[in-house]
Design a protein around this motif. Structure first.
Motif, PDB file in Angstrom:
ATOM      1  N   GLU A 160       0.631  -0.688  -0.103  1.00 30.70           N
ATOM      2  CA  GLU A 160      -0.020  -0.313  -0.051  1.00 30.70           C
ATOM      3  C   GLU A 160       1.020   0.784   0.061  1.00 30.70           C
ATOM      4  N   LYS A 162       3.620   1.416  -1.236  1.00 30.83           N
ATOM      5  CA  LYS A 162       4.424   1.854  -2.584  1.00 30.83           C
ATOM      6  C   LYS A 162       3.726   2.402  -3.817  1.00 30.83           C
ATOM      7  N   LYS A 163       1.901   1.460  -3.928  1.00 31.73           N
ATOM      8  CA  LYS A 163       1.493   2.112  -4.284  1.00 31.73           C
ATOM      9  C   LYS A 163       0.828   3.328  -4.122  1.00 31.73           C
ATOM     10  N   TYR A 167       0.859   6.547  -6.657  1.00 32.12           N
ATOM     11  CA  TYR A 167      -0.764   7.264  -6.689  1.00 32.12           C
ATOM     12  C   TYR A 167      -0.143   8.475  -6.814  1.00 32.12           C
ATOM     13  N   THR A 313       3.585   4.244 -14.920  1.00 35.25           N
ATOM     14  CA  THR A 313       3.445   4.008 -13.574  1.00 35.25           C
ATOM     15  C   THR A 313       2.256   3.269 -12.768  1.00 35.25           C
ATOM     16  N   LYS A 314       1.035   2.884 -14.016  1.00 39.31           N
ATOM     17  CA  LYS A 314      -0.207   1.717 -13.510  1.00 39.31           C
ATOM     18  C   LYS A 314       0.611   0.488 -13.325  1.00 39.31           C
ATOM     19  N   MET A 317       2.222  -0.151 -10.679  1.00 36.39           N
ATOM     20  CA  MET A 317       1.449  -0.517  -9.259  1.00 36.39           C
ATOM     21  C   MET A 317       0.887  -2.209  -9.759  1.00 36.39           C
ATOM     22  N   LYS A 318       0.333  -2.322 -10.743  1.00 36.03           N
ATOM     23  CA  LYS A 318       0.655  -3.470 -11.058  1.00 36.03           C
ATOM     24  C   LYS A 318       1.546  -4.757 -10.783  1.00 36.03           C
ATOM     25  N   VAL A 320       3.348  -4.054  -8.409  1.00 34.39           N
ATOM     26  CA  VAL A 320       3.774  -4.136  -7.169  1.00 34.39           C
ATOM     27  C   VAL A 320       2.801  -5.179  -6.369  1.00 34.39           C
ATOM     28  N   ASP A 321       1.003  -5.586  -7.099  1.00 32.49           N
ATOM     29  CA  ASP A 321      -0.030  -6.589  -7.088  1.00 32.49           C
ATOM     30  C   ASP A 321       0.622  -7.680  -7.129  1.00 32.49           C
TER      31      ASP A 321
END
Length: 478
Positions: A160, A162-163, A167, A313-314, A317-318, A320-321
């Motif tokens: 969270e 990191k995201k 963000y 950036t998205k 984030m993916k 990281v998931d």
């Protein structure tokens, strides 16, 4: 014979006087319009964009994107806030105190899933559970909880945060894109206002021309030098010009009100564009400079483009998931150690006073976890393909816009040549009419083609301006 020639010469002289008089009146009309324009105040495109950037609600809404992204980061960091809690339970019945239980603890989470804890227990009562027996002054403890395997290198809290940082970056990029969209919409409104204004000025000039022509034709009919049908012909074109002017004025009013939607002052006060304001006359010469566009460029540097950066950036984030889902394939094992002692003896460490524990869980087939990893990988690959497609699409869009600019510049040049040709043909037709070898019908026909060519020029320029504005949005450089 001599008398007939003298009569014909007199007719031509009178017609020439009427036409010259019409020309003088038309010139006076042009002068009056020019003076009226000078009395108005020019509202430049650069000034308009400055107002939109500073005060328009859409731009302020775009700024909220950054605020929201910062709030998401703050929320993610909140998962690492120390937490204090306390529990108190007491039971009394039939004049007996069964138990009096108090437990207070402090937990401090750290980055790699390690959690430090401190606690204090004080329990009393006649029927106290032996498990809860503590010294009379209470029992204090400090300890640590360490994940082994799942949750050590990455966990929900780490993911969270990191995201949250991503963000915040994404908010900056999305803000820029939102502002660009707002500026493009505002530019469309300004350019439409300019187009409708120029059409009104055009139809106004030709309406006055038709009005003066109708007046001297009526005088010529009264003198018997023209037939009454010429008045009908000139009356048709007069009514047509008036209808065109009135329709253009209505569109100008609507465009002015639409443009007012983008005019705001400080303290969120809406403004209305005054009828005394006129659009920038030399916008074609200044627009590229105002927007900072190099007309000689045909390529663009995509390294720092906000749209591509937002997609990258998205993707991060993916990623990281995906790492978080892959980490859940490991067994969930957590070790706990707590040193316990009475508060008075806490400084004298005794290795024999402790409380330890361990917990282990691990799905045998891992079907859910493996499926989540595959889903995360598919979403990641999909986003990467989308980025490649958008990069190529954006580059081609910029190339096409530059090609359109070059094409419309050429079209405007050719149409200006047509205007000059139509003007020359109209002047020639007027001279033929002076010699008695033409008619009002042919003059009106020539004039209609000239008006149509001038309207086409206005529309070509408007399309050119819209291409420049769309190129500015594609480049996304505020």
């Amino acid at each position: 014979m001599q008398k007939k020639q003298t009569s014909k010469l007199s007719l031509q002289q009178k017609l020439r006087k009427y036409i010259i008089g019409c020309g003088l009146l038309w010139l006076m009309c042009f002068t009056g319009i020019a003076q009226a324009q000078n009395a108005n105040q020019e509202f430049t495109y650069d000034e308009f964009l400055g107002i939109v950037k500073k005060y328009h609600p859409l731009v302020k809404q775009a700024n909220l994107i950054v605020s929201a992204s910062q709030a998401k980061l703050l929320k993610a960091r909140g998962y690492f806030d120390p937490k204090i809690s306390a529990d108190f339970y007491k039971k009394r019945f039939d004049d007996k105190e069964y138990y009096n239980l108090f437990n207070g603890n402090l937990k401090v989470p750290t980055w790699y899933g390690v959690e430090f804890k401190a606690a204090f227990d004080r329990n009393q009562g006649e029927y106290l559970n032996p498990e809860n027996y503590v010294p009379e002054d209470g029992l204090a403890s400090i300890g640590v909880s360490v994940p082994i395997g799942q949750g050590l290198w990455i966990n929900e809290r780490m993911a969270e945060v990191k995201k949250g940082k991503l963000y915040r970056q994404l908010g900056d990029y999305e803000r820029t894109l939102a502002v660009m969209d707002a500026l493009f919409e505002a530019s469309e409104a300004y350019l439409d206002w300019k187009q409708q204004y120029e059409k009104v000025m055009l139809y106004e000039r030709f309406y006055h021309n038709a009005l003066e022509r109708q007046q001297w034709i009526k005088k010529a009919i009264e003198l018997g030098e023209l037939s009454p049908i010429d008045s009908v012909e000139s009356g048709i074109i007069l009514k047509t010009r008036k209808l065109e002017r009135d329709q253009a004025e209505l569109k100008l009013t609507k465009s002015r009100l639409h443009l007012s939607n983008y005019l705001w002052a400080a303290d969120d006060i809406p403004l209305e564009l005054s009828e005394k304001m006129v659009p920038e006359e030399n916008l074609k010469d200044n627009m590229l400079d105002v927007l900072g566009i190099n007309p000689m460029a045909t390529e663009m540097n995509l390294e720092n483009h906000p749209k591509l950066n937002a997609l990258s950036t998205k993707i991060d984030m993916k990623e990281v998931d995906r790492k978080l889902k892959a980490n859940k394939l490991l067994p969930k094992l957590r070790l706990n150690y707590n040193y316990i002692a009475a508060p008075n003896y806490f400084n004298n460490y005794n290795w024999d006073d402790y409380k330890i524990g361990a917990s282990l869980s691990f799905p045998i087939l891992l079907r859910k976890e493996r499926a989540e990893v595959k889903i995360a990988e598919a979403e990641l690959n999909n986003a990467q393909y989308g980025l490649q497609f958008q990069r190529q699409t954006l580059q081609n869009k910029v190339r096409s816009k530059y090609a359109e600019l070059e094409s419309y510049q050429s079209q405007m040049g050719m149409n200006m040549d047509l205007i000059a040709d139509y003007k020359q043909m109209l002047d020639a037709e007027v001279r033929l009419f002076e010699l008695g070898e033409s008619s009002i019908f042919y003059i009106n026909t020539r004039e209609n083609k000239l008006v149509k060519a001038k309207v086409t020029q206005i529309e070509l320029e408007n399309t050119y301006f819209l291409i420049v504005a769309d190129l500015y949005r594609a480049l996304a450089k505020i």
